[in-house]
Motif scaffolding. Structure first.
Motif, short mmCIF file in Angstrom:
data_model
loop_
_atom_site.label_atom_id
_atom_site.label_comp_id
_atom_site.label_asym_id
_atom_site.label_seq_id
_atom_site.Cartn_x
_atom_site.Cartn_y
_atom_site.Cartn_z
N ASP A 11 0.84 -1.21 0.00
CA ASP A 11 0.00 0.00 0.00
C ASP A 11 0.88 1.26 0.00
O ASP A 11 0.49 2.30 0.51
CB ASP A 11 -1.02 -0.01 1.14
N ASP A 16 6.83 1.23 2.82
CA ASP A 16 6.53 0.39 1.66
C ASP A 16 7.50 0.73 0.53
O ASP A 16 7.99 -0.15 -0.18
CB ASP A 16 5.09 0.63 1.17
N ASN A 40 -2.65 2.66 2.88
CA ASN A 40 -2.13 3.88 3.49
C ASN A 40 -2.69 5.20 2.95
O ASN A 40 -3.13 6.06 3.69
CB ASN A 40 -0.61 3.93 3.30
N HIS A 84 1.14 9.00 7.53
CA HIS A 84 2.18 9.05 6.50
C HIS A 84 2.12 10.28 5.61
O HIS A 84 2.97 10.43 4.73
CB HIS A 84 2.03 7.82 5.60
N ILE A 125 2.68 -6.34 2.42
CA ILE A 125 2.97 -5.30 3.41
C ILE A 125 1.88 -4.23 3.48
O ILE A 125 2.11 -3.09 3.89
CB ILE A 125 4.34 -4.65 3.13
N MET A 151 3.45 -8.61 6.73
CA MET A 151 3.59 -7.61 7.80
C MET A 151 2.17 -7.36 8.30
O MET A 151 1.33 -6.82 7.58
CB MET A 151 4.20 -6.30 7.29
N ASN A 160 -1.89 -0.27 16.63
CA ASN A 160 -1.45 1.09 16.28
C ASN A 160 -2.60 1.94 15.73
O ASN A 160 -2.62 3.16 15.91
CB ASN A 160 -0.25 1.10 15.32
N GLU A 166 -3.53 -3.76 14.65
CA GLU A 166 -2.53 -3.18 13.75
C GLU A 166 -3.22 -2.81 12.46
O GLU A 166 -4.15 -3.50 12.03
CB GLU A 166 -1.42 -4.23 13.53
N TYR A 167 -2.78 -1.77 11.74
CA TYR A 167 -3.49 -1.19 10.61
C TYR A 167 -3.81 -2.19 9.50
O TYR A 167 -4.96 -2.25 9.03
CB TYR A 167 -2.68 -0.02 10.04
N ASN A 168 -2.85 -2.96 9.02
CA ASN A 168 -3.09 -3.83 7.86
C ASN A 168 -4.18 -4.85 8.13
O ASN A 168 -5.01 -5.13 7.27
CB ASN A 168 -1.80 -4.56 7.44
N TRP A 192 3.61 -5.98 14.36
CA TRP A 192 3.92 -4.62 14.80
C TRP A 192 4.56 -4.62 16.17
O TRP A 192 5.67 -4.13 16.37
CB TRP A 192 2.61 -3.79 14.80
N PRO A 243 8.56 -1.67 9.58
CA PRO A 243 8.08 -3.06 9.57
C PRO A 243 8.04 -3.69 8.18
O PRO A 243 8.25 -4.90 8.02
CB PRO A 243 6.66 -2.95 10.15
N ASP A 244 7.75 -2.87 7.16
CA ASP A 244 7.60 -3.40 5.81
C ASP A 244 8.94 -3.84 5.22
O ASP A 244 9.09 -4.96 4.73
CB ASP A 244 6.96 -2.35 4.89
O1 RIB Z 1 0.80 -1.11 10.83
C1 RIB Z 1 1.89 -0.90 9.97
C2 RIB Z 1 1.52 -1.16 8.56
O2 RIB Z 1 0.45 -0.29 8.20
C3 RIB Z 1 2.65 -0.87 7.56
O3 RIB Z 1 2.56 -1.77 6.49
C4 RIB Z 1 2.36 0.53 7.11
O4 RIB Z 1 2.80 0.77 5.76
C5 RIB Z 1 0.86 0.56 7.14
O5 RIB Z 1 0.41 -0.02 5.91
#
Ligand code: RIB
Ligand code: CA
Length: 323
Positions: A11, A16, A40, A84, A125, A151, A160, A166-168, A192, A243-244
């Motif tokens: 994303d 990334d 993202n 971001h 990712i 990830m 997060n 976690e976002y993904n 994460w 993390p990516d």
């Molecule tokens: O939580 C972290 C993930 O979410 C990473 O892949 C970052 O790029 C966002 O996509």
């Protein structure tokens, strides 16, 4: 050493883009394609970020870039622009004549793994919408994938985007659960917390060192990551999070992994409160594992890998305003 065939499903913002640079320039990587997924930042911004990344490495047009799913399987798309910004620090370039590959990203994942069954790895990712869509379209897809490195989630740790997610995994929890159930033989998860927060977060002084190597890639890194480190520090995370790029790095350099273990991993899809929460059950609970979760990596070696990448001189194909 033979290069590792890999597709990056992304994303396309901040880290990334660092991952794409690693895939382009690491001597162990054979980057076959980039497939993009809603996450993202806006999809059109992702397209620009992907091409700008290729361009700064002097590799514009060298790797096919495919558009995948523009929204999660069932949910509304939720961005991470508050984290971001636009994902590349306001950089822009002339994209005239630069084209996405016309093949849909999910079709590309299915085709590439069918052309070389058992040979191609995928590094995912972003939200897992593309991967889950490939599983839904072709039940034989998982068996053709050599390794799937994801990830996502947290290993019995904080989230997060919410306290628990976690976002993904949060953005498309249904996709994440489909992937957990799909039967990938080698599913490796880079979480994460605690892993990224401890072993893939670089404090401001270290970050500044990565941003001042005097190369186009180092300058690009700073522009891409400035917004995110500012956000990270504003929420109590001590530095720039990666993390990516770590996820691809450990596929290419497994010696970075200091500890990992088999877990049964599942993702909350029913609850509003804990949507996207990853339940990572270790061996005590005697459940059949579906993934290997990375528990510790060599932070210094990972930093050295990133530093070596960013110090590499490149000649961008086209000028990038702001660099
Ligand atoms: O939580 C972290 C993930 O979410 C990473 O892949 C970052 O790029 C966002 O996509
Ligand atoms: Ca990402």
């Amino acid at each position: 050493m033979a290069r590792i065939p890999v597709v990056i499903d992304t994303d396309t913002a901040q880290d990334d883009c660092v991952t794409i640079l690693l895939g382009l320039m690491d001597e162990r990587a054979d980057l076959r394609a980039i497939t993009m997924v809603a996450g993202n930042v806006s999809f059109d911004q992702q397209v620009a970020n992907a091409h700008t990344t290729l361009n700064v490495a002097g590799r514009l047009g060298s790797v096919p870039v495919h558009e995948g799913c523009r929204r999660p399987l069932r949910r509304e798309w939720e961005s991470a622009e508050n984290v971001h910004g636009d994902g590349s620090g306001g950089l822009s370039m002339d994209l005239d004549g630069v084209h996405l590959d016309p093949e849909d990203g999910v079709d590309a994942l299915l085709r590439i793994t069918a052309e070389d069954p058992g040979e191609v790895s995928i590094v995912a990712i972003g939200p897992l919408t593309n991967i889950a869509s490939a599983v839904l379209r072709d039940p034989g897809f998982a068996a053709r994938v050599r390794s799937l490195y994801v990830m996502g989630g947290s290993n019995n740790g904080r989230g997060n985007i919410t306290a628990s997610a976690e976002y993904n995994f949060y953005v498309d929890p249904e996709a994440a659960q489909i992937v957990m159930d799909a039967g990938f033989d080698d599913l490796v998860i880079v979480p994460w917390a605690p892993l990224t927060l401890r072993d893939a977060t670089f404090d401001r002084a270290t970050y500044n060192g990565l941003c001042s190597l005097g190369t186009p890639l180092s300058d690009f890194f700073r522009r891409m990551c400035d917004a995110t480190i500012d956000f990270d520090e504003s929420v109590g995370v001590d530095g720039s999070t990666h993390p990516d790029s770590l996820t691809l790095a450990i596929l290419l350099h497994p010696e970075l992994v200091l500890a990992s273990a088999p877990y049964r991993v599942d993702v909350e899809t029913a609850s509003t409160l804990t949507r996207g929460h990853s339940v990572m059950a270790w061996s005590t609970f005697d459940l059949t594992p579906n993934a290997t979760v990375v528990e510790a990596v060599d932070k210094a070696a990972f930093l050295g890998l990133l530093r070596g990448l960013l110090a590499t001189p490149t000649r961008p194909d086209r000028p990038v305003s702001g660099l």
